[in-house]
Design a protein around this motif. Structure first.
Motif, PDB file in Angstrom:
ATOM      1  N   SER A 269       0.830  -1.203   0.000  1.00  0.00           N
ATOM      2  CA  SER A 269       0.000   0.000   0.000  1.00  0.00           C
ATOM      3  C   SER A 269       0.867   1.257   0.000  1.00  0.00           C
ATOM      4  O   SER A 269       2.087   1.199   0.145  1.00  0.00           O
ATOM      5  CB  SER A 269      -0.880   0.002   1.233  1.00  0.00           C
ATOM      6  OG  SER A 269      -0.055  -0.005   2.369  1.00  0.00           O
ATOM      7  N   TYR A 270       0.199   2.400  -0.200  1.00  0.00           N
ATOM      8  CA  TYR A 270       0.845   3.700  -0.037  1.00  0.00           C
ATOM      9  C   TYR A 270       0.554   4.145   1.383  1.00  0.00           C
ATOM     10  O   TYR A 270      -0.541   3.931   1.896  1.00  0.00           O
ATOM     11  CB  TYR A 270       0.250   4.703  -1.027  1.00  0.00           C
ATOM     12  CG  TYR A 270       0.382   4.221  -2.446  1.00  0.00           C
ATOM     13  CD1 TYR A 270       1.565   4.440  -3.153  1.00  0.00           C
ATOM     14  CD2 TYR A 270      -0.663   3.542  -3.068  1.00  0.00           C
ATOM     15  CE1 TYR A 270       1.689   3.986  -4.446  1.00  0.00           C
ATOM     16  CE2 TYR A 270      -0.537   3.088  -4.366  1.00  0.00           C
ATOM     17  CZ  TYR A 270       0.632   3.312  -5.051  1.00  0.00           C
ATOM     18  OH  TYR A 270       0.773   2.849  -6.328  1.00  0.00           O
ATOM     19  N   SER A 271       1.561   4.748   2.064  1.00  0.00           N
ATOM     20  CA  SER A 271       1.311   5.105   3.463  1.00  0.00           C
ATOM     21  C   SER A 271       1.757   6.534   3.741  1.00  0.00           C
ATOM     22  O   SER A 271       2.611   7.091   3.036  1.00  0.00           O
ATOM     23  CB  SER A 271       2.049   4.137   4.383  1.00  0.00           C
ATOM     24  OG  SER A 271       3.427   4.373   4.282  1.00  0.00           O
ATOM     25  N   ILE A 272       1.156   7.107   4.768  1.00  0.00           N
ATOM     26  CA  ILE A 272       1.519   8.458   5.189  1.00  0.00           C
ATOM     27  C   ILE A 272       1.229   8.562   6.678  1.00  0.00           C
ATOM     28  O   ILE A 272       0.295   7.930   7.178  1.00  0.00           O
ATOM     29  CB  ILE A 272       0.736   9.508   4.373  1.00  0.00           C
ATOM     30  CG1 ILE A 272       1.268  10.930   4.641  1.00  0.00           C
ATOM     31  CG2 ILE A 272      -0.752   9.448   4.683  1.00  0.00           C
ATOM     32  CD1 ILE A 272       0.744  11.956   3.673  1.00  0.00           C
ATOM     33  N   GLY A 273       2.066   9.315   7.390  1.00  0.00           N
ATOM     34  CA  GLY A 273       1.859   9.463   8.834  1.00  0.00           C
ATOM     35  C   GLY A 273       0.650  10.349   9.119  1.00  0.00           C
ATOM     36  O   GLY A 273       0.432  11.351   8.440  1.00  0.00           O
ATOM     37  N   LEU A 274      -0.118   9.986  10.139  1.00  0.00           N
ATOM     38  CA  LEU A 274      -1.299  10.782  10.497  1.00  0.00           C
ATOM     39  C   LEU A 274      -0.931  11.768  11.605  1.00  0.00           C
ATOM     40  O   LEU A 274      -0.071  11.484  12.438  1.00  0.00           O
ATOM     41  CB  LEU A 274      -2.411   9.854  10.978  1.00  0.00           C
ATOM     42  CG  LEU A 274      -3.242   9.154   9.899  1.00  0.00           C
ATOM     43  CD1 LEU A 274      -4.112   8.074  10.530  1.00  0.00           C
ATOM     44  CD2 LEU A 274      -4.095  10.142   9.124  1.00  0.00           C
ATOM     45  N   PHE A 275      -1.619  12.888  11.662  1.00  0.00           N
ATOM     46  CA  PHE A 275      -1.379  13.934  12.675  1.00  0.00           C
ATOM     47  C   PHE A 275       0.101  14.236  12.833  1.00  0.00           C
ATOM     48  O   PHE A 275       0.682  14.046  13.896  1.00  0.00           O
ATOM     49  CB  PHE A 275      -2.004  13.534  14.018  1.00  0.00           C
ATOM     50  CG  PHE A 275      -3.500  13.395  13.906  1.00  0.00           C
ATOM     51  CD1 PHE A 275      -4.296  14.521  13.761  1.00  0.00           C
ATOM     52  CD2 PHE A 275      -4.101  12.147  13.935  1.00  0.00           C
ATOM     53  CE1 PHE A 275      -5.681  14.394  13.636  1.00  0.00           C
ATOM     54  CE2 PHE A 275      -5.471  12.026  13.812  1.00  0.00           C
ATOM     55  CZ  PHE A 275      -6.273  13.149  13.667  1.00  0.00           C
ATOM     56  N   PRO A 276       0.741  14.697  11.771  1.00  0.00           N
ATOM     57  CA  PRO A 276       2.191  14.938  11.827  1.00  0.00           C
ATOM     58  C   PRO A 276       2.557  16.040  12.823  1.00  0.00           C
ATOM     59  O   PRO A 276       3.721  16.142  13.228  1.00  0.00           O
ATOM     60  CB  PRO A 276       2.521  15.360  10.393  1.00  0.00           C
ATOM     61  CG  PRO A 276       1.241  15.842   9.813  1.00  0.00           C
ATOM     62  CD  PRO A 276       0.165  15.061  10.461  1.00  0.00           C
ATOM     63  N   ASN A 277       1.577  16.867  13.220  1.00  0.00           N
ATOM     64  CA  ASN A 277       1.906  17.956  14.132  1.00  0.00           C
ATOM     65  C   ASN A 277       1.782  17.597  15.609  1.00  0.00           C
ATOM     66  O   ASN A 277       2.008  18.426  16.470  1.00  0.00           O
ATOM     67  CB  ASN A 277       1.056  19.179  13.795  1.00  0.00           C
ATOM     68  CG  ASN A 277       1.485  19.756  12.452  1.00  0.00           C
ATOM     69  OD1 ASN A 277       2.672  20.032  12.248  1.00  0.00           O
ATOM     70  ND2 ASN A 277       0.550  19.872  11.529  1.00  0.00           N
ATOM     71  N   ASP A 278       1.395  16.336  15.864  1.00  0.00           N
ATOM     72  CA  ASP A 278       1.388  15.908  17.274  1.00  0.00           C
ATOM     73  C   ASP A 278       2.822  15.840  17.782  1.00  0.00           C
ATOM     74  O   ASP A 278       3.698  15.331  17.084  1.00  0.00           O
ATOM     75  CB  ASP A 278       0.782  14.500  17.400  1.00  0.00           C
ATOM     76  CG  ASP A 278      -0.725  14.525  17.286  1.00  0.00           C
ATOM     77  OD1 ASP A 278      -1.281  15.627  17.091  1.00  0.00           O
ATOM     78  OD2 ASP A 278      -1.331  13.436  17.388  1.00  0.00           O
ATOM     79  N   LEU A 279       3.041  16.348  18.965  1.00  0.00           N
ATOM     80  CA  LEU A 279       4.412  16.299  19.498  1.00  0.00           C
ATOM     81  C   LEU A 279       4.666  15.025  20.273  1.00  0.00           C
ATOM     82  O   LEU A 279       5.762  14.502  20.311  1.00  0.00           O
ATOM     83  CB  LEU A 279       4.666  17.524  20.392  1.00  0.00           C
ATOM     84  CG  LEU A 279       4.556  18.855  19.646  1.00  0.00           C
ATOM     85  CD1 LEU A 279       4.717  20.015  20.615  1.00  0.00           C
ATOM     86  CD2 LEU A 279       5.600  18.933  18.540  1.00  0.00           C
ATOM     87  N   VAL A 280       3.623  14.551  20.865  1.00  0.00           N
ATOM     88  CA  VAL A 280       3.751  13.300  21.637  1.00  0.00           C
ATOM     89  C   VAL A 280       2.630  12.359  21.210  1.00  0.00           C
ATOM     90  O   VAL A 280       1.810  12.691  20.374  1.00  0.00           O
ATOM     91  CB  VAL A 280       3.651  13.563  23.158  1.00  0.00           C
ATOM     92  CG1 VAL A 280       4.902  14.214  23.677  1.00  0.00           C
ATOM     93  CG2 VAL A 280       2.411  14.389  23.467  1.00  0.00           C
ATOM     94  N   GLY A 281       2.591  11.221  21.793  1.00  0.00           N
ATOM     95  CA  GLY A 281       1.483  10.300  21.548  1.00  0.00           C
ATOM     96  C   GLY A 281       1.837   9.218  20.547  1.00  0.00           C
ATOM     97  O   GLY A 281       2.980   9.094  20.110  1.00  0.00           O
ATOM     98  N   GLU A 282       0.814   8.436  20.187  1.00  0.00           N
ATOM     99  CA  GLU A 282       0.972   7.299  19.270  1.00  0.00           C
ATOM    100  C   GLU A 282       1.417   7.754  17.890  1.00  0.00           C
ATOM    101  O   GLU A 282       1.077   8.846  17.458  1.00  0.00           O
ATOM    102  CB  GLU A 282      -0.383   6.621  19.084  1.00  0.00           C
ATOM    103  CG  GLU A 282      -0.692   5.524  20.057  1.00  0.00           C
ATOM    104  CD  GLU A 282      -1.892   4.735  19.543  1.00  0.00           C
ATOM    105  OE1 GLU A 282      -1.964   3.564  19.886  1.00  0.00           O
ATOM    106  OE2 GLU A 282      -2.727   5.283  18.796  1.00  0.00           O
ATOM    107  N   VAL A 283       2.158   6.846  17.170  1.00  0.00           N
ATOM    108  CA  VAL A 283       2.450   7.099  15.758  1.00  0.00           C
ATOM    109  C   VAL A 283       1.510   6.228  14.919  1.00  0.00           C
ATOM    110  O   VAL A 283       1.451   5.019  15.128  1.00  0.00           O
ATOM    111  CB  VAL A 283       3.915   6.765  15.434  1.00  0.00           C
ATOM    112  CG1 VAL A 283       4.186   6.991  13.947  1.00  0.00           C
ATOM    113  CG2 VAL A 283       4.834   7.605  16.289  1.00  0.00           C
TER     114      VAL A 283
END
Ligand SMILES: Nc1ncnc2c1ncn2[C@@H]1O[C@H](COP(=O)(O)OP(=O)(O)O)[C@@H](O)[C@H]1O
Ligand SMILES: [Mg+2]
Length: 449
Positions: A156-170
């Protein structure tokens, strides 16, 4: 030498054709690759938009809650929202949602419609499957339908979600297109179909040319045979006549009336033979031009058969053979040309006689079928192999007999027979077995009363 050149040209052409096809498929592959790159670009842009939109939506939601909690009214809120829209501004405000698992931050339905919209904007309208993968927990937290789980992880094609989160789940958004190739090809159908049609045209023309060349070659061989044969056949009577003339010039012979008449008879006979041969050849020439002039008289076929037999009976008897007749048809009047119909029967009898190596036993039978007269001419001669049965009606075709060409002929008879029968709205059938014999059946429509 000539044959080698010919083979060389054919080989060269074939090689060139194959080469062209390979190059063509290479270009098509290239075009597909370009389309694929375009596709990947579109998917990437769509996914970036989705990620951006998700953050924007979440932030708008949070803001709304926050304002409500603070007791601002709607108009103040509307005035403040636009400056807070940029996620990078939002970065500085602590996002309380980062602690939530991703499935609580994103609604699958909303995500689906967002992805659908963005793909549409990029001109990608093929079925897709999406999933949201949590790296920390190593689970597929959200999926559209649950189909293609392995492909979603691996292809699949993938992209990180919520890139502006500083902490938390990836978390990752994964997108898989099950019919990607079909979609790409559908984008290229014009190019593909035109290439396929062109290649087919080339292959067809090439095959057709080869076929024509082969046929011409065979025909020219047949014509050569024919000319050799004809010269041969004409030579015998011509030299016989020459000899007879020489004899007549002799003073001794010129004195004896008996001898003179013998030689004159010989000359007459041979002359008749020449005339007949010339006629046969002329007949087939007019056959070729398609203008056999047929009369349309009432013809009694039993009479025709008797006439034809009279012309050949002596020859058959001399070889110790016989012709047996069973004229069983009750109705035997057809509409047609008596001369050509006699020639038809004569040709069949002549073949039956010629192609019976021992004493010929020939049988002629007539019979009425529903609306036709059936005439069978049967012999117990050498027969015709299956492969040759199709060809013997072709003009000039004679069954090859190796070196032995003891049976004379031009290969014109059966072509003529078939043409005449067909002009009488009839048909001709053939049954034959090698070494057993041959049977020709002619069906002619009966005269309607
Ligand atoms: N009754 C038969 N038995 C065996 N072979 C036959 C018979 N009739 C025709 N053929 C084959 O068909 C070929 C074509 O016949 P035809 O057109 O009459 O030519 P021709 O008699 O001048 O050779 C003959 O050369 C012969 O090989
Ligand atoms: Mg013949």
């Amino acid at each position: 030498m000539k044959k080698r050149l010919f083979t060389f040209i054919i080989g060269g052409l074939t090689a060139a054709l194959i080469g062209l096809m390979i190059i063509q498929s290479y270009w098509i592959k290239n075009a597909i690759m370009v389309k694929e790159a375009e596709f990947i670009g579109g998917v990437k842009r769509a996914m970036e938009r989705v990620v951006f939109d998700l953050e924007k939506q979440e932030r708008a939601r949070l803001m709304k809650e926050w304002y409500t909690r603070m007791g601002y009214d709607d108009s103040t809120r509307m005035a403040m929202v636009p400056q807070m829209m940029d996620p990078s501004v939002f970065q500085s405000i602590i996002n309380p949602n980062v602690v939530l698992p991703i499935e609580q931050r994103i609604n699958a339905k909303t995500l689906d419609s967002l992805i659908g919209l963005e793909l549409q904007n990029q001109g990608i309208n093929t079925e897709y499957e999406f999933g949201v993968f949590s790296k920390n927990r190593y689970v597929m937290a959200i999926q559209k339908t649950g189909k293609y789980p392995d492909q979603l992880l691996n292809e699949s094609y993938s992209i990180g979600l919520f890139p502006n989160d500083l902490v938390g789940e990836v978390n990752y958004l994964l997108l898989y297109f099950p019919h990607k190739n079909r979609f790409l090809i559908s984008r290229l159908w014009m190019l593909l179909s035109v290439s396929i049609v062109l290649v087919l045209i080339i292959i067809f023309s090439f095959g057709y040319s080869l076929w024509t060349i082969r046929r011409q070659k065979k025909l020219s061989e047949l014509k050569n045979d024919f000319i050799n044969n004809m010269t041969h056949e004409f030579k015998t009577p011509i030299s016989t006549i020459a000899l007879a003339c020489e004899a007549l010039n002799d003073k001794d012979i010129a004195g004896s009336g008996e001898a003179v008449s013998t030689y004159v008879d010989i000359i007459k006979q041979e002359n008749d033979r020449l005339k007949k041969m010339a006629e046969r050849i002329l007949q087939s020439a007019s056959l070729e031009k398609g203008k056999l002039n047929m009369k349309a008289e009432e013809v009694d076929m039993h009479q025709v058969i008797e006439n034809a037999i009279n012309n050949i009976r002596l020859q058959v008897r001399n070889r110790g053979g016989e012709i047996s007749l069973s004229l069983n048809a009750q109705e035997h009047i057809v509409k047609g040309d008596p001369v050509h119909l006699t020639n038809v029967i004569y040709n069949l009898l002549d073949n039956a006689n010629k192609y019976s190596p021992e004493a010929p036993r020939i049988r002629i039978e007539t019979q009425n079928t529903y609306s036709e007269l059936k005439i069978s001419v049967q012999d117990r001669g050498i027969g015709i192999s299956k492969a040759n049965q199709k060809k013997i009606f072709d003009k000039l075709y004679r069954v090859p007999t190796g070196n032995i060409h003891n049976v004379k002929g031009f290969g014109l008879g059966l072509g003529y027979v078939k043409a005449v029968v067909e002009q009488h709205q009839g048909r001709i059938k053939l049954e034959s077995e090698l070494q057993k014999g041959t049977k020709f059946d002619i069906y002619l429509p009966l005269l309607k009363k």
